[in-house]
Design an enzyme around this catalytic site. Structure first.
Site, PDB file in Angstrom:
ATOM      1  CG  HIS A   1     -37.615  14.890 -21.941  1.00 48.06           C
ATOM      2  ND1 HIS A   1     -39.006  14.995 -21.961  1.00 48.06           N
ATOM      3  CD2 HIS A   1     -37.191  13.908 -22.707  1.00 48.06           C
ATOM      4  CE1 HIS A   1     -39.434  14.203 -22.929  1.00 48.06           C
ATOM      5  NE2 HIS A   1     -38.365  13.313 -23.379  1.00 48.06           N
TER       6      HIS A   1
ATOM      7  CG  PHE B   1     -36.351  10.830 -33.212  1.00 45.51           C
ATOM      8  CD1 PHE B   1     -37.230  11.441 -33.800  1.00 45.51           C
ATOM      9  CD2 PHE B   1     -36.628  10.302 -31.928  1.00 45.51           C
ATOM     10  CE1 PHE B   1     -38.372  11.856 -33.470  1.00 45.51           C
ATOM     11  CE2 PHE B   1     -38.058  10.778 -31.319  1.00 45.51           C
ATOM     12  CZ  PHE B   1     -38.825  11.497 -32.103  1.00 45.51           C
TER      13      PHE B   1
ATOM     14  CD  GLU C   1     -34.680  14.104 -30.527  1.00 43.84           C
ATOM     15  OE1 GLU C   1     -34.829  14.364 -29.587  1.00 43.84           O
ATOM     16  OE2 GLU C   1     -33.933  13.662 -31.431  1.00 43.84           O
TER      17      GLU C   1
ATOM     18  CD  GLN D   1     -32.598  12.948 -22.987  1.00 47.17           C
ATOM     19  OE1 GLN D   1     -33.775  12.577 -23.223  1.00 47.17           O
ATOM     20  NE2 GLN D   1     -31.569  12.441 -23.844  1.00 47.17           N
TER      21      GLN D   1
ATOM     22  CG  LEU E   1     -41.224  17.145 -25.364  1.00 51.64           C
ATOM     23  CD1 LEU E   1     -40.063  17.771 -25.272  1.00 51.64           C
ATOM     24  CD2 LEU E   1     -41.638  15.739 -25.321  1.00 51.64           C
TER      25      LEU E   1
ATOM     26  CG  HIS F   1     -36.826  17.351 -25.146  1.00 52.59           C
ATOM     27  ND1 HIS F   1     -36.978  18.064 -26.149  1.00 52.59           N
ATOM     28  CD2 HIS F   1     -37.187  16.065 -25.695  1.00 52.59           C
ATOM     29  CE1 HIS F   1     -37.411  17.412 -27.016  1.00 52.59           C
ATOM     30  NE2 HIS F   1     -37.636  16.285 -26.959  1.00 52.59           N
TER      31      HIS F   1
ATOM     32  NE  ARG G   1     -34.548  13.776 -27.211  1.00 57.06           N
ATOM     33  CZ  ARG G   1     -35.795  13.111 -26.985  1.00 57.06           C
ATOM     34  NH1 ARG G   1     -35.813  12.439 -25.651  1.00 57.06           N
ATOM     35  NH2 ARG G   1     -36.598  12.623 -27.637  1.00 57.06           N
TER      36      ARG G   1
ATOM     37  NE  ARG H   1     -35.402   9.181 -22.992  1.00 58.84           N
ATOM     38  CZ  ARG H   1     -35.926   9.639 -24.129  1.00 58.84           C
ATOM     39  NH1 ARG H   1     -35.892   9.073 -25.591  1.00 58.84           N
ATOM     40  NH2 ARG H   1     -36.799  10.571 -23.854  1.00 58.84           N
TER      41      ARG H   1
END
Lengths: 209, 259, 620
Positions: free
Chosen positions: C369, C141, C270, C255, C267, C257, C301, C405
């Site tokens: 996101h 990730f 990731e 955040q 979405l 995305h 991100r 995050r």
């Protein structure tokens, strides 16, 4: 929760339904082939009839088959839409859903009722008109039983064919991957049996002329 | 300029004394990539704020928006209007309790059925925070997840002829859920235990093999195959004492190996 | 009014709420979970990718340990996080994952032998060790030094949520679904429960609880283009803010995305990029390595989202009727991989976009996101300001995420924080007498909610949808990925004006008996506007760039003045939040430095005094 005893009779009904259905299907398949032998030659059919009679196979089997049909119907009827409104719900449901397999179940229900009544008359007339001969059949056909067979034969074939397919689906023999092949095979099988039955009836009809 | 879409939508709020069951029509102009999620929200925001329906993730993942679309149960959020005729009929899912218009109470139904079939891992082992996890074959993990993918939208139940006629039938979704535990080695329930849960006409024997569950499942879970596996297992349990034990054992194994 | 009594009241039954409920129920306490939707429909179920935990079973995760995970998390947060909490999280995560395996999650497992993996779109071979066969596997990730994201295919959230909900069934935890919490009940010092509105019947219901948990997820719906579910409207945060005593932390940290799809904003995980997917521009050129030579598509991100926006601003975006976008390319991963490991992605592309990702490019753009901010709690999950009020998951600002995050950290946070906060709630309850509840505070809270409903019925102004849309437009236009003082000030002004208009909000449908979706939304909108104001005003006042908060007029990260956490309070009758600040972390394990990606200048703070600097393994 109280554990259910494995011997609980009600929960074995499904097993008996499947087993009796399978036995009846086997019987029908054999029966129709034997009947169909008339297409080759009436004397073969007569010979088979004679053999079954002298061995008392016919006299013993016929009432047993009737009982088996009754048994199968009695068990399977617990699923039938007898209660108020059930049939209507199911018909509306089938119309909206447009799923062939859902429609086929209604076919099963209607043919079941036809077969239950028809089997009784069929066996009764054959058993009271011994010996089993092609000539006897021809005589009966000409005395008005043709219409009966025109309804009875397709019903039997449909019910048996769909029944076998349904059995395979319910017990996971016919799987998602093999479902199309099964469907094709069952429809072809039913077509063949129907063709055989029609040929046999035609043959017998013209013998009676 | 897109097509003109006509929506015929079932309207009824049982709790509203002024409400009676009827169909109501709305017209909308179609846009590219329009889904029923977009269309229904447009109707609510622009034409009729009293229209009730449920959406949540609007991505086909949460299973909230099951409804009967032109006669067939499906997820509204991933139904694109371009795949439909310009006359679209919407009904709430049958079987479940109607809350209002297109909104039904699937939550209570699924909680009840989950409790009934004891939808959890039955194990005697305690969790040990110090210990390494128990090993599992990856292929098996994938098979379990394959059955775990059910989003409990209720489409299979709404499409089931048995469930329509017999309200106590637990439906393909519940049997699929048990099939998931049946192949999970962490669950120590035996076939006899599963038989106790689903071995009757409200359970796996209620299935008539109509296959509609399989055909409408928005997640394409092979429901009927799981029903087959569980039925075979339950049937063999039901004939304990009738079928010779060696034959029973032999037949019972097959559910585990295939799938 | 029907009233229920319980030991623990969980508002929200997603992963965090259920994990806490399970912990409390295991300890023998009576728990009630409230949820707007049936628990299994919670937005946790939509999380595809996975949960980060330093198990180190896979070959690409070899040598991983909580300390490395901790460092990745702190760097990801751009040093905005509470390092004590981040350490607690990183050390507990492996246990929490194993515990979920015990409960029944079908984690993907290590298969020994040689495998083909992808990094930056290029295949390479790696051999998984035979001794790790069957242990929990991990995937890559963004923003991580090791491959440490545990996963079940691409339905991790779904699988873990269903497993937890099964556990809830087993423990017999009461779930009241279709319940929307409207107000907390408190006496100014203690939280006593909440007033909720039944979405089946429209009736108000009272809940008395010795401990109340807010676990209602994020508030993405204050933006128009968001990957969040329609229920992610910040309901829990609103009830906390409305008390006037409980602050919300770091609300400006929002955040975006990188791979929300166009036009539906759904979405795609990731994991696409983790597994080797690449980002392409209008010329189908892979641009990310030019900006981020080392991490490329797998930088954190906030960085990837900004680089994408930057690249589109340079004119390399793909024009479409729904605005500009870029491409995500996963074609080279092959049919087998896409239809198994990325199946959910495949379904989304084919069902919602009409795109076949095996052969075609996926249109993506940065989309709101995740909300790093939320109800400010201490390391035990106990909210500031009210005893007996707790929060966990996205709804909380626990604060392990700081200003950005990492992918896979939020899903992990739900079960890790749920486990920790759950145990702390149990401790809290064990140390207290049964206590008694008086109806006075409940009646006052219920009366206030009733008054709001009556006011809506009397209202003659705009309807809730128009006002919500107006708020969303302001947030998209003025409080997006790149921010500046002028736009933020405009945004704040417009939001204040919308908040004023909310006072005369009307119901188009008239407010009929039974479930009333319009009324449910109308009750939410003023609160959402207040949350939006916390975001916009917090962003306006924070004159630096940190993590996801990027100011064009203050591009540097300012450790001298802004190594702090924003606390937003809302005094009754105000039209703006009152902002206070506290140090970002009680001590440092990893002193502020360069993240190693994202570029940007740093204004260094004063050097950290020795007693504020701790080794990873030592307690303060």
């Amino acid at each position: 929760m109280t554990p259910r005893s494995p011997g609980d009779v009600r929960n074995r009904l499904d097993f008996w339904q499947a087993l009796s259905g399978a036995c009846l299907a086997l019987f029908i398949c054999v029966h129709l082939v034997l009947e169909g032998s008339v297409v080759l030659s009436p004397s073969i059919t007569n010979g088979i009839g004679w053999l079954l009679e002298v061995t008392y196979a016919a006299q013993i089997a016929a009432p047993l088959i009737v009982l088996l049909i009754l048994f199968h119907f009695w068990i399977a009827a617990r699923k039938m839409p007898f209660r108020a409104g059930e049939l209507q719900i199911f018909v509306v449901h089938s119309k909206a859903l447009r799923e062939p397999d859902t429609w086929l179940w209604l076919v099963q229900v209607f043919t079941a009722v036809i077969i239950l009544a028809g089997a009784f008359f069929h066996v009764y007339t054959v058993m009271t008109d011994m010996p089993i001969t092609v000539a006897g059949s021809a005589r009966r056909l000409h005395s008005g039983w043709l219409l009966f067979h025109a309804v009875f034969l397709p019903s039997i074939i449909l019910h048996t064919g769909i029944g076998i397919y349904r059995l395979a689906v319910k017990f996971g023999v016919c799987r998602k991957s093999s479902r199309d092949r099964w469907r094709r095979a069952v429809w072809i099988g039913m077509g063949c049996y129907l063709a055989l039955g029609v040929c046999a009836l035609t043959r017998v009809w013209f013998i009676g002329c | 300029m897109g097509r003109k879409l006509t929506f015929e939508i079932f309207r009824y709020t049982p709790l509203d004394p002024a409400s009676t069951p009827h169909m109501q029509q709305y017209t909308l102009e179609e846009h590219p990539s329009m889904t029923l999620f977009i269309a229904l929200n447009q109707i609510r925001e622009m034409h009729d704020a009293t229209l009730q329906f449920d959406f949540c993730c609007r991505a086909g993942i949460c299973g909230s928006c099951g409804m009967v679309i032109n006669g067939r149960p499906g997820l509204a959020c991933h139904t694109q209007t371009r795949d439909l005729q310009d006359h679209i009929t919407l009904h709430p899912l049958p079987v479940f309790k109607l809350l209002g218009d297109l909104s039904v109470d699937t939550g209570t139904w699924f909680r009840n059925v989950g409790t009934k079939i004891e939808s959890w891992i039955h194990t005697n082992k305690e969790f040990d925070p110090e210990a390494q996890e128990e090993r599992m074959d990856n292929a098996l993990a994938n098979r379990i997840f394959e059955l775990d993918r059910c989003v409990e939208c209720g489409c299979c139940v709404a499409a089931c002829g048995t469930a329509r006629m017999r309200e106590d039938f637990i439906g393909a979704t519940a049997i699929n859920r048990l099939a998931r535990f049946y192949i999970d080695p962490r669950d120590n329930r035996t076939p006899a235990d599963y038989y106790d849960l689903i071995g009757d006409d409200n359970g796996v024997f209620g299935c008539m093999g109509l296959l509609a569950c399989d055909n409408v499942c928005p997640k394409q879970i092979p429901l009927q195959d799981q029903l087959g596996i569980m039925r075979r297992m339950s049937t063999l349990e039901s004939v304990r004492g009738i079928l010779p034990e060696f034959l029973r054992k032999k037949l019972q194994g097959c559910g585990h190996i295939e799938a | 009014m029907q009233t229920f009594y319980c030991d623990v009241l969980c508002m929200g039954a997603g992963l965090a709420g259920e994990r806490v409920a399970v912990e409390a129920a295991q300890a023998g306490f009576k728990v009630i979970c409230l949820s707007i939707v049936p628990p299994r429909r919670s937005h946790s179920s939509a999380a595809q990718g996975g949960m980060q935990a330093a198990l180190g079973n896979s070959i690409m995760g070899e040598g991983d340990c909580p300390e490395i995970h901790f460092k990745d998390t702190v760097k990801g947060s751009d040093w905005g996080c509470d390092q004590e909490v981040a350490r607690l999280f990183a050390t507990t995560a492996p246990i929490a994952m194993r515990e979920m395996a015990w409960m029944g999650v079908p984690w993907n497992r290590v298969v020994a032998g040689e495998h083909t993996y992808y990094k930056g779109g290029k295949p390479f071979q790696a051999t998984e060790k035979a001794e790790n066969e069957g242990l929990i596997h991990s995937r890559a990730f963004g923003g991580t030094a090791k491959w440490r994201t545990c996963y079940t295919s691409d339905g991790t959230g779904h699988a873990v949520l269903f497993t937890l909900d099964n556990r809830m069934l087993q423990l017999g935890v009461e779930v009241h679904d279709r319940m929307q919490a409207e107000a907390l009940v408190h006496d100014g010092g203690h939280c006593l429960g909440c007033v909720a509105r039944n979405l089946r019947t429209g009736e108000l219901t009272g809940y008395f609880a010795r401990a109340t948990l807010i676990a209602t997820g994020g508030f993405g719906r204050i933006y128009r283009a968001t990957t969040n579910a329609v229920i992610c409207d910040g309901g829990g945060q609103i009830t906390a803010l409305d008390t006037g005593i409980v602050p919300l932390g770091n609300m400006e940290a929002v955040q975006f995305h990188p791979t929300g799809t166009v036009p539906t904003d759904i979405l795609v995980t990731e994991g696409c990029r983790g597994d080797g997917g690449t980002l392409l521009d209008v010329n189908e050129y892979r641009f990310m390595p030019d900006y981020e030579p080392e991490k490329a598509e797998l930088a954190s991100r906030d960085v990837v989202s900004r680089r994408m926006t930057e690249h589109m601003r340079k004119g390399f975006g793909v024009k479409s009727p729904y605005g500009e976008h870029l491409w995500l390319d996963i074609r080279h991963l092959g049919e087998q991989h896409i239809t198994t490991n990325l199946r959910e992605v495949y379904d989304i592309c084919t069902h919602f976009l009409g795109v076949d990702p095996i052969r075609q490019l996926i249109p993506v753009r940065p989309t709101q996101h995740y909300s790093m901010g939320g109800v400010r709690v201490n390391k035990d999950g106990h909210a500031y300001g009210l005893e007996g009020l707790f929060a966990a998951g996205e709804a909380a600002c626990w604060d392990m995420h700081g200003f950005n995050r990492l992918g896979g950290n939020s899903l992990a946070e739900t079960v890790v924080a749920g486990r920790i906060v759950g145990k702390k709630i149990v401790e809290f309850l064990q140390g207290k007498d049964a206590g008694s509840f008086t109806a006075r505070h409940m009646n006052a809270a219920a009366g206030a909610v009733r008054e709001r409903i009556d006011a809506l019925r009397r209202g003659t102004g705009e309807d809730c949808y128009a006002l919500r849309n107006a708020m969303q437009d302001v947030m998209m236009e003025y409080v997006g990925i790149f921010r500046n003082g002028k736009d933020l000030q405009t945004g704040v002004n417009k939001l204040q004006e919308i908040l004023e208009r909310c006072k005369n909000m009307s119901l188009k449908g008239g407010g009929r008996p039974g479930p009333d979706g319009e009324l449910a939304m109308a009750l939410r909108v003023p609160g959402m506007v207040r949350l939006a104001l916390c975001v916009a005003y917090g962003a306006l006042m924070r004159t630096e760039s940190r993590g996801a908060h990027a100011r064009e007029d203050y591009p540097e990260r300012n450790d001298k003045d802004w190594l702090t956490r924003t606390l937003a309070y809302w005094k009754e009758g105000d039209t703006l939040p009152t902002l206070k600040y506290e140090p970002a972390t009680p001590f440092f394990i990893l002193p502020p430095g360069d993240r190693g990606y994202g570029g940007g200048k740093i204004i260094p703070g004063e050097s950290i005094v020795e007693d504020k600097l701790l080794p990873f393994g030592q307690d303060a």
